[in-house]
Design an enzyme around this catalytic site. Sequence first.
Site: not given
Length: 347
Positions: A7, A64, A153, A214, A333
């Site tokens: 990843n 990923r 995601h 964010r 993940e």
Amino acid sequence: MLILVLNSGSSSIKYKLFDIQVSSERLLDKGLLERIGEKIPSHKEAINIILDKAGSKIDAVGHRVVHGGDRFKESILIDDNVIKAIEDFIELAPLHNPPSLLTINESRKILSNIPHVAVFDTAFYYDMPEYAYFYAIPYKFYEKYKIRKYGFHGTSHRYVSEQAERLLKKPLNELKLITCHLGNGCSITAVKNGKAIDTSMGFTPLEGLVMGTRSGDLDPAIIPYIMEKENIDVNAVMDILNKKSGLLGISGLSNDMRELMKEKGANKKAKLALDIFIYRIKKYIGAYMGVMSGCDAVIFTGGIGENNPGLIEEICKGVVSKETKTLVIPTDEELMIARDTYRIAVS
Ligand code: ADP
């Protein structure tokens, strides 16, 4: 089968090494290499360090990849066409796809005789209805520039949905779920009968919930207004919205939930940041319950979602009814990527 999952970020690579068999999954090793470009000269050296540690018996590698655009419905065996497509989507994910490509190219060179699989954050959203992924701007911008909601995601939302199927002992294709991934980045997805039907992140990961740094949703007219008032260009505003907003921007204190929880009693802005964060999630949960005509379970995951029972209670209060279950499911993940890689490698 030994499966290495990579990843990659711009200056770091996370890895996990799994032994996946038909009826067992075992994590053998994991690690994080940081400061690539400084301490470690490049992604190439970082891959070599990981491969030295992982040994020579790796059977397949799962990668990923953040942006698969509108091309990839599911994970896929990497060949030159897949590489080309990931390159094509650099424009849509300038920060994310380039490091994935570096890692894929380097590891394919070194481990050239084994399957490499790409697992896309966007793939879970491929089948969202058009009315959920279209923005109400002139249609030509979709045709010319592929401007639409992509969602991110996805691997995490898919993983916790599949875990919920086990916990709720009901087939995924009969479940209505709302999955909340609350980490540094935050997103929420409505999963109906195993398919994502809407999600809060959009064309980029900036849309939706309030995040660490964010802003999430805002009136787009704010952007030119700030540009004019502050005499700054669009890149500077985007930098503010991506890196200086959210929990950090409101509190002026930190993007870290732990800090804000500590300070919320004494610091009004920390409390306000938390209130806005919670309120936004409530609104999305309410909306997704509405469009799915109910919900079997609301699932929380990610660093914030997994560690804050009090916050989850606040979020659910008044919006999640007693008939709806609330579940906390740690995300993984990398395990999801390893499962996909295994499935594709043995097929
Ligand atoms: P990323 O999105 O980078 O993978 P994480 O999923 O690790 O990030 O989430 C980071 C967030 O989780 C931070 O806001 C952090 O404060 C919060 N967090 C992590 N552990 C805890 C904890 N024990 N209690 C409260 N918040 C936590």
